[in-house]
Scaffold this motif. Structure first.
Motif, PDB file in Angstrom:
ATOM      1  N   HIS A  25     -11.318  -2.681  -7.470  1.00  0.00           N
ATOM      2  CA  HIS A  25     -11.575  -1.904  -8.397  1.00  0.00           C
ATOM      3  C   HIS A  25     -10.974  -2.571  -9.666  1.00  0.00           C
ATOM      4  O   HIS A  25     -11.807  -2.413 -10.598  1.00  0.00           O
ATOM      5  CB  HIS A  25     -11.328  -0.824  -8.107  1.00  0.00           C
ATOM      6  CG  HIS A  25     -11.638   0.509  -9.048  1.00  0.00           C
ATOM      7  ND1 HIS A  25     -11.110   1.439  -9.944  1.00  0.00           N
ATOM      8  CD2 HIS A  25     -12.286   0.815  -9.038  1.00  0.00           C
ATOM      9  CE1 HIS A  25     -12.227   2.014 -10.679  1.00  0.00           C
ATOM     10  NE2 HIS A  25     -12.961   1.990  -9.849  1.00  0.00           N
ATOM     11  N   HIS A  30      -5.277   1.663 -13.516  1.00  0.00           N
ATOM     12  CA  HIS A  30      -5.323   1.002 -15.375  1.00  0.00           C
ATOM     13  C   HIS A  30      -5.062   0.611 -16.247  1.00  0.00           C
ATOM     14  O   HIS A  30      -5.286   0.739 -17.080  1.00  0.00           O
ATOM     15  CB  HIS A  30      -7.125   1.182 -15.136  1.00  0.00           C
ATOM     16  CG  HIS A  30      -8.253   1.041 -14.185  1.00  0.00           C
ATOM     17  ND1 HIS A  30      -8.254  -0.407 -13.898  1.00  0.00           N
ATOM     18  CD2 HIS A  30      -8.998   1.704 -13.435  1.00  0.00           C
ATOM     19  CE1 HIS A  30      -9.385  -0.502 -12.966  1.00  0.00           C
ATOM     20  NE2 HIS A  30      -9.380   1.147 -12.326  1.00  0.00           N
ATOM     21  N   GLY A  75      -3.774   0.567  -9.629  1.00  0.00           N
ATOM     22  CA  GLY A  75      -5.378   1.923  -9.738  1.00  0.00           C
ATOM     23  C   GLY A  75      -4.961   2.588 -10.920  1.00  0.00           C
ATOM     24  O   GLY A  75      -6.199   3.452 -10.618  1.00  0.00           O
ATOM     25  N   ALA A 104       0.194   1.425  -7.832  1.00  0.00           N
ATOM     26  CA  ALA A 104       0.176   2.917  -8.476  1.00  0.00           C
ATOM     27  C   ALA A 104      -0.739   2.337 -10.462  1.00  0.00           C
ATOM     28  O   ALA A 104      -1.826   2.682 -10.744  1.00  0.00           O
ATOM     29  CB  ALA A 104       0.217   4.032  -8.591  1.00  0.00           C
ATOM     30  N   CYS A 138       0.647  -1.139  -0.165  1.00  0.00           N
ATOM     31  CA  CYS A 138       0.147  -0.243  -0.120  1.00  0.00           C
ATOM     32  C   CYS A 138       0.635   1.299   0.075  1.00  0.00           C
ATOM     33  O   CYS A 138       0.483   2.208  -0.960  1.00  0.00           O
ATOM     34  CB  CYS A 138      -0.960   0.391   1.439  1.00  0.00           C
ATOM     35  SG  CYS A 138      -0.033   0.396   2.721  1.00  0.00           S
ATOM     36  N   CYS A 182      -6.444   0.332   1.376  1.00  0.00           N
ATOM     37  CA  CYS A 182      -6.117   0.431   0.178  1.00  0.00           C
ATOM     38  C   CYS A 182      -6.248  -0.077  -1.039  1.00  0.00           C
ATOM     39  O   CYS A 182      -6.792   0.351  -2.280  1.00  0.00           O
ATOM     40  CB  CYS A 182      -5.491   2.336   0.175  1.00  0.00           C
ATOM     41  SG  CYS A 182      -6.164   3.318   1.244  1.00  0.00           S
ATOM     42  N   VAL A 221      -7.651  -0.916  -4.474  1.00  0.00           N
ATOM     43  CA  VAL A 221      -7.093  -0.916  -6.142  1.00  0.00           C
ATOM     44  C   VAL A 221      -7.530  -2.365  -6.576  1.00  0.00           C
ATOM     45  O   VAL A 221      -7.963  -1.584  -7.809  1.00  0.00           O
ATOM     46  CB  VAL A 221      -5.558  -0.475  -5.387  1.00  0.00           C
ATOM     47  CG1 VAL A 221      -4.727  -0.517  -6.864  1.00  0.00           C
ATOM     48  CG2 VAL A 221      -5.407   0.711  -5.506  1.00  0.00           C
TER      49      VAL A 221
END
Length: 144
Positions: free
Chosen positions: A82, A51, A49, A46, A17, A75, A79
């Protein structure tokens, strides 16, 4: 990109994270040290996150995935959810009785405790069941 970046030698991807607290930074330090020790390879949370397709696909395809969240906010887990990446090998540092705070002076005993918990997590997941084949690269690029 370095020549070694996309070599499919490591079958364990490590995602941390890396949040703005001691446990977030502890997750990152543990991931860095485990990468340096050859346990797995730190990848970019990241990138997932955001995509970015290479990072997302690498996380979906990797043989073993270790996700280290600093606290119960989760978190890193969020991610992955998602991005619709199955959560495998998940650890929350505060579950190890390490309190979350803003002291960024990381303690060696806490680093070692978390590293051992990650190793146990992988062992419990059945490292012996690891397929003999090589996994995809963990840098976000795709191996063919």
């Amino acid at each position: 990109m370095s020549q070694d970046c996309c070599q499919p030698k490591v079958t364990t991807m490590i995602l941390a994270c890396s949040g703005g607290s001691n446990v977030g930074q502890l997750s990152n330090q543990v991931a860095v040290e485990l990468t340096q020790e050859g346990f797995g390879k730190l990848s970019c949370l990241a990138g997932i996150g955001a995509h970015l397709s290479g990072f997302v696909q690498s996380a979906r395809d990797i043989t073993e995935l270790i996700v280290i969240d600093g606290c119960e906010v989760g978190c890193a887990k969020g991610v992955l959810e998602h991005a619709e990446i199955p959560l495998r090998g998940y650890l929350v540092i505060t579950d190890l009785d390490i309190d979350k705070n803003k002291d960024m002076n990381l303690k060696r005993d806490e680093i070692d405790l978390v590293k051992e918990a990650v190793r146990r997590l992988q062992a419990d997941a059945g490292e012996a069941a690891r397929p003999g084949g090589l996994g995809p690269a963990t840098c976000g690029c795709r191996q063919t």
